[in-house]
Scaffold this motif. Sequence first.
Motif, short mmCIF file in Angstrom:
data_model
loop_
_atom_site.label_atom_id
_atom_site.label_comp_id
_atom_site.label_asym_id
_atom_site.label_seq_id
_atom_site.Cartn_x
_atom_site.Cartn_y
_atom_site.Cartn_z
N SER A 25 0.87 -1.08 -0.06
CA SER A 25 0.00 0.03 -0.08
C SER A 25 0.89 1.33 -0.19
O SER A 25 0.59 2.23 -0.63
CB SER A 25 -0.98 0.03 1.40
OG SER A 25 -0.08 -0.04 2.28
N PHE A 48 -11.11 -5.65 -1.04
CA PHE A 48 -10.58 -4.23 -0.35
C PHE A 48 -9.74 -3.47 -1.29
O PHE A 48 -9.39 -2.56 -1.05
CB PHE A 48 -9.86 -4.44 0.91
CG PHE A 48 -10.87 -5.02 1.86
CD1 PHE A 48 -11.89 -4.52 2.69
CD2 PHE A 48 -10.63 -6.68 2.19
CE1 PHE A 48 -12.74 -5.14 3.47
CE2 PHE A 48 -11.36 -7.27 3.09
CZ PHE A 48 -12.35 -6.21 3.83
N SER A 180 -1.09 1.62 9.19
CA SER A 180 -1.62 1.03 8.41
C SER A 180 -2.36 1.69 7.22
O SER A 180 -3.18 2.85 7.57
CB SER A 180 -2.76 -0.29 8.66
OG SER A 180 -3.17 -0.90 7.69
N LYS A 183 -7.69 -0.26 5.12
CA LYS A 183 -8.84 0.00 5.81
C LYS A 183 -9.48 -0.98 6.67
O LYS A 183 -9.98 -1.20 7.68
CB LYS A 183 -10.24 0.39 4.80
CG LYS A 183 -10.00 1.54 4.06
CD LYS A 183 -10.99 1.98 2.99
CE LYS A 183 -10.81 3.00 2.01
NZ LYS A 183 -11.93 3.23 1.03
N HIS A 184 -8.87 -2.27 6.07
CA HIS A 184 -9.64 -3.55 6.87
C HIS A 184 -8.52 -4.41 7.70
O HIS A 184 -8.93 -5.33 8.27
CB HIS A 184 -10.06 -4.41 5.69
CG HIS A 184 -8.75 -5.23 4.87
ND1 HIS A 184 -8.25 -4.24 3.83
CD2 HIS A 184 -7.93 -6.23 4.69
CE1 HIS A 184 -7.34 -4.56 3.34
NE2 HIS A 184 -6.90 -6.15 3.93
N LYS A 186 -5.15 -3.72 10.51
CA LYS A 186 -4.22 -2.80 11.50
C LYS A 186 -2.98 -3.39 11.47
O LYS A 186 -2.66 -4.73 11.51
CB LYS A 186 -4.68 -2.94 12.94
CG LYS A 186 -6.18 -2.10 13.15
CD LYS A 186 -6.83 -1.96 14.31
CE LYS A 186 -8.04 -1.54 14.60
NZ LYS A 186 -8.80 -1.42 15.83
N ASP A 190 -0.35 0.32 14.72
CA ASP A 190 -1.88 0.82 15.28
C ASP A 190 -2.09 0.26 16.57
O ASP A 190 -2.86 0.68 17.29
CB ASP A 190 -2.91 0.27 14.12
CG ASP A 190 -2.32 0.86 12.58
OD1 ASP A 190 -2.65 2.24 12.38
OD2 ASP A 190 -2.00 0.05 11.75
#
Length: 305
Positions: A25, A48, A180, A183-184, A186, A190
């Motif tokens: 990401s 996702f 992270s 979105k889905h 951690k 985090d």
Amino acid sequence: MPTVKGGGIGNSMYLVIGANGFLGSYVIKNILENTEKNILATARNLKFCDNSGRVKWVSCEITNDGDIKNLIEEIDGNEIDVIYLSAYHKPDEVQENPRLAWDINIIALSKILNLLKNVRCFFYASTDSVYGNSIDGYHFKEEDRLSPENIYGLQKKTAEALVVGYGYNVVRYPFLIGKSLLKHKKHFYDLIAETISKGESFDMFSDSYRSSLDFDTAAFLLIKLIEAYREDYPKVLNISGDKDLSKYDVGLLIAKHIGCNFDLIKPVSIEDKNKIFKSPRALSTLLDNSKLKSVLNLDEIVLKF
């Protein structure tokens, strides 16, 4: 961060294989921020993953020949800069499922190496686990003898040999950490931040050291390497921070960053906790990043949040 210069020619594009993880990401983020190239990104599950702007996602199980064939068709003759992130990478799971891990980490990689065409450059993301244990604070250089502590490290060592044998490039990363972007899911960062933000303590190893780096810097430096790519690059490069940091040290940096009490980060010994690991672990693995600094003309590489 400064903009990376170079690239952006004709139909040149990035192919990021296994792009839906934490590092992936940040790789996509840095390509978008620092280049004008389009991105073809692969993931096993696209639930996702959103196509937007210059990013197109393709479902690809790298052990599935049909998926690989479809991926080759998607490239459609474009010149590609390849970043290979796919791996069966949790050491304990690799030890429990070595044949499955071999199929993913070695067999699939070998097939993809042999099928991809129009490759301008190919960078394989590896790990400091290939080196083994640092003795007396020694910082491993890229040409040092590799002595992995577990099956995962051995498989990454083998994968590296395939990549270099094909004429491509390897980057070895240390422990990476950061917020992270998924979105889905951690990250460890985090979990630490959320725990100490609630005033609860968090145990972190104080006697195991790595040349740790944040995801964003790790991805930025990789894109900088690719955009300035030259055939005379060293085939293997350590991408790591300058400082030797325990996870306890990293925890203190997180506490400082989010304004929490340092006392909430509790030092514990890896010797006490090592029983939780099923596969062997190096106590400390430190990296020498001087070659990377020379290639990119850098003065320092620092972990930051």
